[in-house]
Write a protein that holds these residues in place. Structure first.
Motif, PDB file in Angstrom:
ATOM      1  N   ASP A  18       9.991 -37.716 -35.729  1.00 16.72           N
ATOM      2  CA  ASP A  18      11.416 -38.067 -35.808  1.00 16.72           C
ATOM      3  C   ASP A  18      12.105 -37.827 -34.469  1.00 16.72           C
ATOM      4  O   ASP A  18      12.909 -38.644 -34.012  1.00 16.72           O
ATOM      5  CB  ASP A  18      12.117 -37.245 -36.898  1.00 16.72           C
ATOM      6  N   THR A  19      11.779 -36.716 -33.813  1.00 16.95           N
ATOM      7  CA  THR A  19      12.375 -36.408 -32.508  1.00 16.95           C
ATOM      8  C   THR A  19      11.987 -37.446 -31.471  1.00 16.95           C
ATOM      9  O   THR A  19      12.831 -37.920 -30.703  1.00 16.95           O
ATOM     10  CB  THR A  19      11.954 -34.992 -32.047  1.00 16.95           C
ATOM     11  N   VAL A  20      10.716 -37.817 -31.445  1.00 17.73           N
ATOM     12  CA  VAL A  20      10.245 -38.830 -30.482  1.00 17.73           C
ATOM     13  C   VAL A  20      10.948 -40.161 -30.735  1.00 17.73           C
ATOM     14  O   VAL A  20      11.415 -40.822 -29.798  1.00 17.73           O
ATOM     15  CB  VAL A  20       8.707 -38.985 -30.581  1.00 17.73           C
ATOM     16  N   ARG A  21      11.052 -40.559 -31.993  1.00 14.26           N
ATOM     17  CA  ARG A  21      11.728 -41.831 -32.320  1.00 14.26           C
ATOM     18  C   ARG A  21      13.207 -41.778 -31.937  1.00 14.26           C
ATOM     19  O   ARG A  21      13.756 -42.751 -31.444  1.00 14.26           O
ATOM     20  CB  ARG A  21      11.580 -42.134 -33.809  1.00 14.26           C
ATOM     21  N   ARG A  22      13.867 -40.661 -32.207  1.00 15.85           N
ATOM     22  CA  ARG A  22      15.304 -40.533 -31.947  1.00 15.85           C
ATOM     23  C   ARG A  22      15.621 -40.484 -30.453  1.00 15.85           C
ATOM     24  O   ARG A  22      16.556 -41.117 -29.979  1.00 15.85           O
ATOM     25  CB  ARG A  22      15.844 -39.285 -32.651  1.00 15.85           C
ATOM     26  N   THR A  23      14.813 -39.730 -29.685  1.00 17.17           N
ATOM     27  CA  THR A  23      15.126 -39.519 -28.272  1.00 17.17           C
ATOM     28  C   THR A  23      14.449 -40.520 -27.341  1.00 17.17           C
ATOM     29  O   THR A  23      14.904 -40.715 -26.214  1.00 17.17           O
ATOM     30  CB  THR A  23      14.707 -38.108 -27.830  1.00 17.17           C
ATOM     31  N   GLY A  24      13.334 -41.111 -27.789  1.00 17.99           N
ATOM     32  CA  GLY A  24      12.582 -42.003 -26.907  1.00 17.99           C
ATOM     33  C   GLY A  24      11.843 -41.259 -25.808  1.00 17.99           C
ATOM     34  O   GLY A  24      11.398 -41.869 -24.833  1.00 17.99           O
ATOM     35  N   ARG A  25      11.697 -39.945 -25.966  1.00 16.85           N
ATOM     36  CA  ARG A  25      11.017 -39.097 -24.970  1.00 16.85           C
ATOM     37  C   ARG A  25       9.901 -38.329 -25.662  1.00 16.85           C
ATOM     38  O   ARG A  25       9.998 -37.974 -26.828  1.00 16.85           O
ATOM     39  CB  ARG A  25      11.988 -38.097 -24.339  1.00 16.85           C
ATOM     40  N   ASP A  26       8.846 -38.029 -24.890  1.00 19.26           N
ATOM     41  CA  ASP A  26       7.726 -37.287 -25.467  1.00 19.26           C
ATOM     42  C   ASP A  26       7.785 -35.815 -25.085  1.00 19.26           C
ATOM     43  O   ASP A  26       8.778 -35.360 -24.500  1.00 19.26           O
ATOM     44  CB  ASP A  26       6.392 -37.948 -25.107  1.00 19.26           C
ATOM     45  N   ALA A  27       6.726 -35.086 -25.367  1.00 20.09           N
ATOM     46  CA  ALA A  27       6.678 -33.645 -25.121  1.00 20.09           C
ATOM     47  C   ALA A  27       6.765 -33.290 -23.642  1.00 20.09           C
ATOM     48  O   ALA A  27       7.172 -32.185 -23.293  1.00 20.09           O
ATOM     49  CB  ALA A  27       5.406 -33.049 -25.713  1.00 20.09           C
TER      50      ALA A  27
END
Length: 158
Positions: A18-27
């Motif tokens: 969900d975080t990756v989809r929302r922000t468009g950024r990875d770890a």
């Protein structure tokens, strides 16, 4: 082999995706790549291979181990939109049965403490053999050719 050790397979955590989809950024704070599947990409959200044309994300992800020198970030594929998750939650992915994999063992400190290459025909037996060592806290299934993280395996509570 009779297996008295119970375990649970973990797909990519929904909150991380969900975080990756929302922000468009990875770890690694790099932009996520959106792409159409060519077919066969291993999806860590639902633990199956992608079908040609499915909308995917490719991004860096740190497999779940304790912070330390063995923690890494590697590339993984997931659906671009929310999917229903694994077909058999908690068990070895049916779609990947018979696929050769490496099972890498980690201790509680996140250090590699063993591993096995297996041909995928009886992954539960290999998992049980590795968990027979009390030092083993967690296993990671890895792609044989690319070494990418596929899923985590933990002892079931009980």
């Amino acid at each position: 082999m009779t297996n008295s050790i119970t375990f649970r397979v973990h797909a990519l955590p929904a909150a991380a995706l969900d975080t990756v989809r929302r922000t468009g950024r990875d770890a690694a704070d790099q932009p996520v790549e959106a792409l159409a599947a060519g077919g066969g990409e291993p999806l860590r959200c639902c633990l199956r291979d992608a079908e040609a044309g499915e909308a995917l994300l490719l991004f860096g992800y740190p497999p779940p181990v304790a912070a330390g020198p063995y923690r890494e970030i590697g590339p993984i594929f997931a659906h671009a939109a929310v999917c229903p998750g694994p077909e058999a939650p908690g068990g070895h992915p049916p779609a990947w049965r018979g696929r050769p994999q490496v099972l890498r063992a980690y201790d509680r400190q996140g250090r590699i403490c063993g591993g096995r290459l297996h041909n995928g025909t009886d992954p539960e037996a290999v998992i049980a053999e590795l968990f027979a060592d009390p030092a083993v806290h967690q296993l990671h299934s890895r792609n044989v050719v690319y070494g990418c993280f596929m899923f985590a395996v933990e002892r079931a509570a009980g």
